[in-house]
Design a protein around this motif. Sequence first.
Motif, PDB file in Angstrom:
ATOM      1  N   LEU A 113       0.809  -1.222   0.000  1.00 30.52           N
ATOM      2  CA  LEU A 113       0.000   0.000   0.000  1.00 30.52           C
ATOM      3  C   LEU A 113       0.842   1.272   0.000  1.00 30.52           C
ATOM      4  N   GLU A 114       1.927   1.267   0.763  1.00 30.55           N
ATOM      5  CA  GLU A 114       2.755   2.463   0.921  1.00 30.55           C
ATOM      6  C   GLU A 114       4.196   2.058   1.165  1.00 30.55           C
ATOM      7  N   LYS A 115       5.105   2.964   0.810  1.00 24.93           N
ATOM      8  CA  LYS A 115       6.509   2.803   1.193  1.00 24.93           C
ATOM      9  C   LYS A 115       7.137   4.181   1.234  1.00 24.93           C
ATOM     10  N   ARG A 116       8.067   4.328   2.168  1.00 26.39           N
ATOM     11  CA  ARG A 116       8.808   5.591   2.249  1.00 26.39           C
ATOM     12  C   ARG A 116      10.139   5.335   2.930  1.00 26.39           C
ATOM     13  N   GLU A 117      11.094   6.166   2.603  1.00 31.45           N
ATOM     14  CA  GLU A 117      12.402   6.056   3.250  1.00 31.45           C
ATOM     15  C   GLU A 117      12.269   6.516   4.697  1.00 31.45           C
ATOM     16  N   SER A 118      13.063   5.946   5.554  1.00 34.31           N
ATOM     17  CA  SER A 118      13.077   6.362   6.946  1.00 34.31           C
ATOM     18  C   SER A 118      13.855   7.662   7.074  1.00 34.31           C
ATOM     19  N   GLY A 119      13.305   8.593   7.823  1.00 38.30           N
ATOM     20  CA  GLY A 119      13.997   9.850   8.076  1.00 38.30           C
ATOM     21  C   GLY A 119      15.104   9.714   9.105  1.00 38.30           C
ATOM     22  N   SER A 120      15.010   8.727   9.984  1.00 41.08           N
ATOM     23  CA  SER A 120      15.980   8.573  11.069  1.00 41.08           C
ATOM     24  C   SER A 120      16.931   7.394  10.882  1.00 41.08           C
ATOM     25  N   ARG A 121      16.620   6.529   9.953  1.00 44.13           N
ATOM     26  CA  ARG A 121      17.445   5.330   9.732  1.00 44.13           C
ATOM     27  C   ARG A 121      17.755   5.220   8.240  1.00 44.13           C
ATOM     28  N   PRO A 122      18.894   5.747   7.812  1.00 42.82           N
ATOM     29  CA  PRO A 122      19.207   5.753   6.379  1.00 42.82           C
ATOM     30  C   PRO A 122      19.386   4.354   5.785  1.00 42.82           C
ATOM     31  N   HIS A 123      19.542   3.358   6.620  1.00 51.27           N
ATOM     32  CA  HIS A 123      19.720   1.977   6.166  1.00 51.27           C
ATOM     33  C   HIS A 123      18.387   1.239   5.984  1.00 51.27           C
ATOM     34  N   ALA A 124      17.244   1.964   6.129  1.00 50.08           N
ATOM     35  CA  ALA A 124      15.947   1.291   6.138  1.00 50.08           C
ATOM     36  C   ALA A 124      14.850   2.146   5.520  1.00 50.08           C
ATOM     37  N   GLY A 125      13.748   1.473   5.261  1.00 50.64           N
ATOM     38  CA  GLY A 125      12.543   2.146   4.815  1.00 50.64           C
ATOM     39  C   GLY A 125      11.353   1.591   5.571  1.00 50.64           C
ATOM     40  N   ILE A 126      10.218   2.245   5.397  1.00 51.37           N
ATOM     41  CA  ILE A 126       8.982   1.839   6.058  1.00 51.37           C
ATOM     42  C   ILE A 126       7.993   1.415   4.974  1.00 51.37           C
ATOM     43  N   VAL A 127       7.425   0.239   5.149  1.00 53.01           N
ATOM     44  CA  VAL A 127       6.487  -0.321   4.173  1.00 53.01           C
ATOM     45  C   VAL A 127       5.182  -0.668   4.892  1.00 53.01           C
ATOM     46  N   THR A 128       4.064  -0.417   4.209  1.00 47.11           N
ATOM     47  CA  THR A 128       2.752  -0.817   4.715  1.00 47.11           C
ATOM     48  C   THR A 128       2.097  -1.733   3.697  1.00 47.11           C
ATOM     49  N   VAL A 129       1.571  -2.842   4.186  1.00 49.41           N
ATOM     50  CA  VAL A 129       0.876  -3.803   3.331  1.00 49.41           C
ATOM     51  C   VAL A 129      -0.504  -4.098   3.911  1.00 49.41           C
TER      52      VAL A 129
END
Length: 174
Positions: A113-129
């Motif tokens: 449904l959604e994905k975005r880069e993490s603002g606080s963790r450059p090694h990760a992103g946030i995904v919603t399913v």
Amino acid sequence: MTVKPGWTGRFYEDFELGDVYKHPLGRTVTENDNIWFSLLTMNTNQMHFNSLYASQSEFKKPLVVSTLTVAIAVGQSVTDITQNAFANLGWDEIRMTHPVFAGDTLFSESLVLEKRESGSRPHAGIVTVRTRTLNQHGDEVCSFKRTFYVYKRGAEQIEGIFPEGKAPLTLDQE
């Protein structure tokens, strides 16, 4: 010998909005699964473990504990969506839409449904399913939205985890 890497799971870069993952493993829920899960989670509702009590209900037999259904759905999705996740951020809109009984076989699928880069963790992103679980007849038995942190490809946090053997693996070992 050639070392062939096993399935390493998806990384943040692999997720695209609208992608659907049909998780490969079905799971038949047994009566023992239901009783043990009731015991482990201290669920004292007799609808899950007392056949006489359940026979008086509209269902006429014990229901599978709804949190077991959700746990199976989450577990089924790990191979495809959270093999490289390091934190769940939330489950929302959990719906139990059809009863589950011992003997039902569950299958799950997830839609990105959604994905975005993490603002606080450059090694990760946030995904919603959105994940939904179907029984063997195609009835949706539950659905939910799940949001999680997932590593980006090459994140140093997951490099070098597999240990080196003290001796090489060879064809002639007994």
